[in-house]
Design an enzyme around this catalytic site. Structure first.
Site, PDB file in Angstrom:
ATOM      1  N   MET A 223       0.846  -1.193   0.000  1.00 43.23           N
ATOM      2  CA  MET A 223       0.000   0.000   0.000  1.00 43.23           C
ATOM      3  C   MET A 223       0.889   1.252   0.000  1.00 43.23           C
ATOM      4  SD  MET A 223      -3.414  -0.957   2.107  1.00 43.23           S
ATOM      5  CE  MET A 223      -2.778  -0.697   3.739  1.00 43.23           C
TER       6      MET A 223
ATOM      7  N   HIS B 204       9.135   0.865   3.276  1.00 45.51           N
ATOM      8  CA  HIS B 204      10.256   0.901   4.230  1.00 45.51           C
ATOM      9  C   HIS B 204      11.155  -0.300   3.952  1.00 45.51           C
ATOM     10  CE1 HIS B 204       7.897  -2.212   6.165  1.00 45.51           C
ATOM     11  NE2 HIS B 204       6.883  -1.377   6.296  1.00 45.51           N
TER      12      HIS B 204
ATOM     13  N   GLY C 250      11.383  -3.089   5.267  1.00 46.80           N
ATOM     14  CA  GLY C 250      10.696  -4.388   5.262  1.00 46.80           C
ATOM     15  C   GLY C 250      10.205  -4.720   3.847  1.00 46.80           C
ATOM     16  N   HIS C 251       9.576  -3.735   3.195  1.00 44.91           N
ATOM     17  CA  HIS C 251       9.187  -3.935   1.790  1.00 44.91           C
ATOM     18  C   HIS C 251      10.446  -4.149   0.939  1.00 44.91           C
ATOM     19  CE1 HIS C 251       5.738  -1.269   3.191  1.00 44.91           C
ATOM     20  NE2 HIS C 251       5.102  -2.320   2.728  1.00 44.91           N
TER      21      HIS C 251
ATOM     22  N   GLN D 252     -10.257  -2.677   2.640  1.00 42.08           N
ATOM     23  CA  GLN D 252      -9.720  -3.337   3.837  1.00 42.08           C
ATOM     24  C   GLN D 252      -9.661  -2.411   5.048  1.00 42.08           C
ATOM     25  OE1 GLN D 252      -5.822  -4.132   1.703  1.00 42.08           O
ATOM     26  NE2 GLN D 252      -4.999  -3.901   3.759  1.00 42.08           N
TER      27      GLN D 252
ATOM     28  N   GLY E  37       5.404 -10.188   3.836  1.00 41.68           N
ATOM     29  CA  GLY E  37       6.180 -10.170   5.076  1.00 41.68           C
ATOM     30  C   GLY E  37       5.458 -10.931   6.175  1.00 41.68           C
TER      31      GLY E  37
ATOM     32  N   LYS F  85       5.360 -10.259   9.186  1.00 42.75           N
ATOM     33  CA  LYS F  85       4.804  -9.400  10.240  1.00 42.75           C
ATOM     34  C   LYS F  85       3.275  -9.454  10.247  1.00 42.75           C
ATOM     35  CE  LYS F  85       3.657  -5.416  10.164  1.00 42.75           C
ATOM     36  NZ  LYS F  85       2.575  -4.515  10.599  1.00 42.75           N
TER      37      LYS F  85
ATOM     38  N   SER G  39       6.876  -1.112   9.984  1.00 37.89           N
ATOM     39  CA  SER G  39       5.498  -0.982   9.523  1.00 37.89           C
ATOM     40  C   SER G  39       5.304   0.436   9.002  1.00 37.89           C
ATOM     41  CB  SER G  39       4.543  -1.221  10.705  1.00 37.89           C
ATOM     42  OG  SER G  39       3.255  -0.717  10.391  1.00 37.89           O
TER      43      SER G  39
ATOM     44  N   ARG H 101       2.827   2.144   9.423  1.00 36.41           N
ATOM     45  CA  ARG H 101       2.096   2.912  10.441  1.00 36.41           C
ATOM     46  C   ARG H 101       3.004   3.398  11.567  1.00 36.41           C
ATOM     47  NH1 ARG H 101      -2.386  -0.796   8.944  1.00 36.41           N
ATOM     48  NH2 ARG H 101      -4.058   0.529   8.167  1.00 36.41           N
TER      49      ARG H 101
HETATM   50  O1  PAF Z   1       0.017  -5.758   3.547  1.00 32.78           O
HETATM   51  C1  PAF Z   1      -0.430  -4.836   2.819  1.00 32.78           C
HETATM   52  O2  PAF Z   1       0.239  -3.833   2.553  1.00 32.78           O
HETATM   53  C2  PAF Z   1      -1.831  -4.964   2.235  1.00 32.78           C
HETATM   54  O3  PAF Z   1      -2.696  -5.588   3.116  1.00 32.78           O
HETATM   55  C3  PAF Z   1      -1.845  -5.662   0.854  1.00 32.78           C
HETATM   56  C4  PAF Z   1      -1.395  -7.103   0.926  1.00 32.78           C
HETATM   57  C5  PAF Z   1      -0.958  -4.897  -0.123  1.00 32.78           C
HETATM   58  C6  PAF Z   1      -3.280  -5.658   0.293  1.00 32.78           C
HETATM   59  O4  PAF Z   1      -3.776  -4.372   0.155  1.00 32.78           O
END
Ligand code: PAF
Length: 284
Positions: free
Chosen positions: A30, A34, A36-37, A61, A147, A149, A185, A187
């Site tokens: 999304m 960071h 982690g990604h 979501q 991940g 997490k 994260s 967030r």
């Molecule tokens: O983990 C996330 O960033 C989201 O839940 C995902 C998997 C991209 C789905 O919107």
């Protein structure tokens, strides 16, 4: 690096890769990327010719009182981050591209999506399953990287892939942590200086549980109490759950026995920011 904004352009890029026999790795995100990604993108880049990273803040979501509107968005920064870790395509569709009939969650993964996080965030995992299915259909990757997490999310995605009989392989890679143990994260940027300091309490509680299990503790009640004791040392931590569960089903366990794979999971609010973390353990 290619920036792709429409589903049609993504599908034609996918066809181009197929015609050249290139393998495709996929990292759904999304944004607000960071390290982690970064670890997911870097691993995908080692294993695939093309690495697609989606950046899409998925409305289905988020609950009505959650942070959809204020979720951090910065496409230019994300694009630079993707390139720096070896990603080759940023797929950043609009809500209208992703949900031509209007945003709605249409996939239900059943009980795995209703316990723990699902109980505290009703509908959240149906939204995740719906958007991941749509993304998988568009990107048609050989493998997608998530991940650990978001442990329950990885189970939900695997359940959705099995339910929908999708060919994409789901790869789960370890949680990346800050130097003091806090799980990375998007967030974390919401945390005040005080809350940021206190946020390590989730990791400390998980370490306490791990130490107890390694020392031979086999009672889930005792292990959960140990996590609760650590969490209670931070006055402003509002704990949603701190539990030990079966790592495949998230169901309760009476006693940890040899050969079990278990997961300790914690969700807690620090100030206004809700954090989750977990630790998977094989019982020797
Ligand atoms: O983990 C996330 O960033 C989201 O839940 C995902 C998997 C991209 C789905 O919107």
């Amino acid at each position: 690096m290619r920036r792709v904004l429409s589903v049609a352009a993504m599908l034609s890029l996918r066809e181009e890769a197929r015609s050249q026999n290139l393998t495709v790795g996929f990292v759904p995100t999304m944004g607000a990327l960071h390290a982690g990604h970064g670890a997911l993108i870097a691993e995908a880049a080692k294993r695939h010719d093309v690495v697609v990273v989606s950046v899409f803040v998925n409305p289905t979501q988020f609950g009505p009182n959650e942070d959809f509107e204020r979720y951090p968005r910065n496409l230019e920064l994300d694009e630079a981050t993707i390139a720096s870790y070896g990603g080759t395509v940023m797929f950043a569709p609009s809500v209208a591209e992703m949900y031509p009939d209007g945003p709605a969650a249409t996939i239900d993964v059943g009980v795995i999506g209703t316990v723990l996080e699902g109980r505290h965030r009703p509908g959240h995992f149906n939204g995740v399953a719906t958007v991941v299915k749509r993304l998988f259909d568009i990107v048609q990757a050989d493998a997608a990287y998530f991940g650990a997490k978001d442990f329950q999310q990885t189970l939900v995605v695997k359940a959705m892939v099995a339910q929908q009989e999708l060919p994409t392989q789901v790869v789960v890679l370890p949680t990346i942590r800050e130097h003091d143990g806090l799980a990375m994260s998007s967030r974390n940027v919401y945390l005040s200086a005080d809350a940021r300091q206190h946020a390590t309490v989730l990791y400390r509680a998980l370490c306490e549980a791990r130490n107890a299990i390694e020392a031979g503790e086999r009672s889930p009640t005792v292990i959960e109490q140990k996590m609760a004791d650590v969490l209670s040392t931070v006055r402003d931590a509002e704990v949603d759950y701190a539990v030990v569960r079966d790592s495949a089903t998230l169901s309760d366990i009476d006693r940890l026995t040899s050969g079990n794979s278990v997961v300790c999971l914690i969700a807690a609010k620090l100030g206004t920011t809700r954090l989750i973390d977990n630790d998977v353990m094989q019982i020797p």
